[in-house]
Design an enzyme around this catalytic site. Structure first.
Site, mmCIF file in Angstrom:
data_model
loop_
_atom_site.group_PDB
_atom_site.id
_atom_site.type_symbol
_atom_site.label_atom_id
_atom_site.label_comp_id
_atom_site.label_asym_id
_atom_site.label_seq_id
_atom_site.Cartn_x
_atom_site.Cartn_y
_atom_site.Cartn_z
ATOM 1 N N ASP A 1 1.860 2.895 7.664
ATOM 2 C CA ASP A 1 2.243 2.673 6.265
ATOM 3 C C ASP A 1 3.512 3.461 5.991
ATOM 4 O OD1 ASP A 1 2.014 1.824 3.533
ATOM 5 O OD2 ASP A 1 1.311 3.822 3.023
ATOM 6 N N SER A 2 4.138 3.150 4.873
ATOM 7 C CA SER A 2 5.336 3.892 4.494
ATOM 8 C C SER A 2 4.990 5.285 3.965
ATOM 9 C CB SER A 2 6.104 3.113 3.421
ATOM 10 O OG SER A 2 5.271 2.906 2.305
ATOM 11 N N CYS B 1 0.272 -1.814 4.765
ATOM 12 C CA CYS B 1 1.425 -1.695 3.873
ATOM 13 C C CYS B 1 1.861 -3.101 3.502
ATOM 14 C CB CYS B 1 2.547 -0.958 4.604
ATOM 15 S SG CYS B 1 4.092 -0.900 3.680
ATOM 16 N N GLU C 1 2.480 8.852 -4.905
ATOM 17 C CA GLU C 1 2.938 9.850 -3.925
ATOM 18 C C GLU C 1 3.021 11.242 -4.561
ATOM 19 O OE1 GLU C 1 3.981 9.537 -0.497
ATOM 20 O OE2 GLU C 1 3.101 7.533 -0.485
ATOM 21 N N CYS D 1 -0.110 -3.882 -2.800
ATOM 22 C CA CYS D 1 0.504 -2.702 -2.199
ATOM 23 C C CYS D 1 -0.646 -1.732 -1.981
ATOM 24 C CB CYS D 1 1.537 -2.116 -3.152
ATOM 25 S SG CYS D 1 2.108 -0.472 -2.689
ATOM 26 N N HIS E 1 -0.829 1.311 -1.936
ATOM 27 C CA HIS E 1 -0.871 2.492 -2.812
ATOM 28 C C HIS E 1 -1.669 2.210 -4.089
ATOM 29 C CE1 HIS E 1 2.394 4.062 -0.343
ATOM 30 N NE2 HIS E 1 2.419 5.182 -1.049
HETATM 31 N N1 DGL Z 1 1.978 1.042 0.780
HETATM 32 C C1 DGL Z 1 3.219 0.315 0.702
HETATM 33 C C2 DGL Z 1 2.949 -1.133 0.376
HETATM 34 O O1 DGL Z 1 1.813 -1.514 0.519
HETATM 35 C C3 DGL Z 1 4.120 1.137 -0.051
HETATM 36 C C4 DGL Z 1 5.211 0.763 -0.762
HETATM 37 C C5 DGL Z 1 6.536 1.373 -0.522
HETATM 38 O O2 DGL Z 1 6.744 2.071 0.447
HETATM 39 O O3 DGL Z 1 7.372 1.079 -1.370
HETATM 40 O O4 DGL Z 1 3.796 -1.911 0.025
#
Ligand code: DGL
Length: 272
Positions: free
Chosen positions: A10-11, A73, A153, A187, A189
């Site tokens: 994930d990011s 992600c 975050e 997303c 998050h």
């Molecule tokens: N968890 C990522 C997603 O599902 C994070 C978003 C991001 O890095 O902008 O898109």
């Protein structure tokens, strides 16, 4: 039976929604998590940059002797090309199909909403998946919520946080107006904000948690292919991040409700 680990990328922190669900569903599995906390967010970046980052992330996770790569992600999942997936040479899943499938099953009115990052909405990937899996009776209304990722975050995840509430009310207005009965949290998050989102949307709206759906998919896939781990003791969990381990340990511990101290390593993904 296959005792290699499941790799999760994930990011940042969002993929922990998938990690938590995988841990719950598959306690015997070893899990290796990579969160690109030094370069998050991906969702506001160009397609080319996201694809470059995704390939670096995948190259890193492949060093860990994994049997399955899960892109937990939405941004990576909706931006990665079929050629890149093919090049991985291992089973792979993003969140788009498992999540779209769950939404198409859940909707009664056919009015499905999607909230996700700008890159995910722009890609049109969910629209295509919903059209394919749900047919002409399902219509998707999509909106980008760029402030949600920084809020998560930075730990603004308490259900009564007034800042998050204000932002969410504004972002969710198009979903309320479209009278969706099912809302995809596209997303990973966003499930961390699900109590706030549910309160604003009302109890009649089904929220589809992308982390949970991809974990369920992984469980079905591994079981169906005879690839589940078999070991006496519970599986291990290892975490790799690109920003300081301390910040991650704090928020991850809170969210996973398990201490991750001593299991988080900071790495430089660009130097590999
Ligand atoms: N968890 C990522 C997603 O599902 C994070 C978003 C991001 O890095 O902008 O898109």
């Amino acid at each position: 039976m296959d005792n290699r680990a499941i790799g999760i990328i994930d990011s940042g922190l969002g993929g922990l929604t998938a990690y938590r669900e995988l841990r719950r569903l598959l306690p015997q599995e070893n899990l290796v998590y990579f969160g690109d906390t030094g370069r998050v967010p991906y969702g506001s970046r160009s397609r080319e940059t996201i694809q470059k980052y995704a390939m670096q992330d995948i190259r890193f996770i492949l060093r860990h002797h994994v049997k399955l790569v899960v892109a937990a992600c939405g941004t990576i999942s909706s931006t990665i090309t079929p050629q890149a997936v093919e090049a991985i040479g291992l089973p792979f899943s993003g969140i788009v199909r498992p999540t779209a499938q769950a939404a198409c099953q859940a909707t009664r009115s056919g009015r499905v909403g999607l909230i996700a990052t700008a890159a995910t909405v722009r890609s049109g990937a969910f629209g295509r998946a919903v059209e394919e899996l749900g047919g002409p009776g399902v219509r998707l209304t999509a909106a980008a919520c760029p402030l949600f990722v920084p809020l998560v975050e930075n730990g603004f995840v308490q259900p009564d946080n007034p800042v998050t509430e204000l932002v969410a009310r504004q972002y969710l207005q198009p979903m309320v107006e479209a009278q969706v009965d099912t809302l995809i949290l596209g997303c990973t998050h966003y499930p961390l904000l699900s109590q706030t989102i549910q309160r604003i949307m009302g109890p009649q709206v089904t929220l589809i948690d992308s982390g949970r759906e991809v974990a369920r998919w992984a469980q079905g896939f591994l079981a169906g292919h005879g690839l589940l781990a078999q070991r006496e003791q519970p599986g291990t969990g290892e975490f790799f991040v690109t920003d300081s381990a301390e910040g991650f340990i704090q928020v991850a511990g809170l969210f996973l409700q398990e201490g991750v101290e001593g299991r988080v390593t900071q790495i430089d993904v660009e130097a590999l």
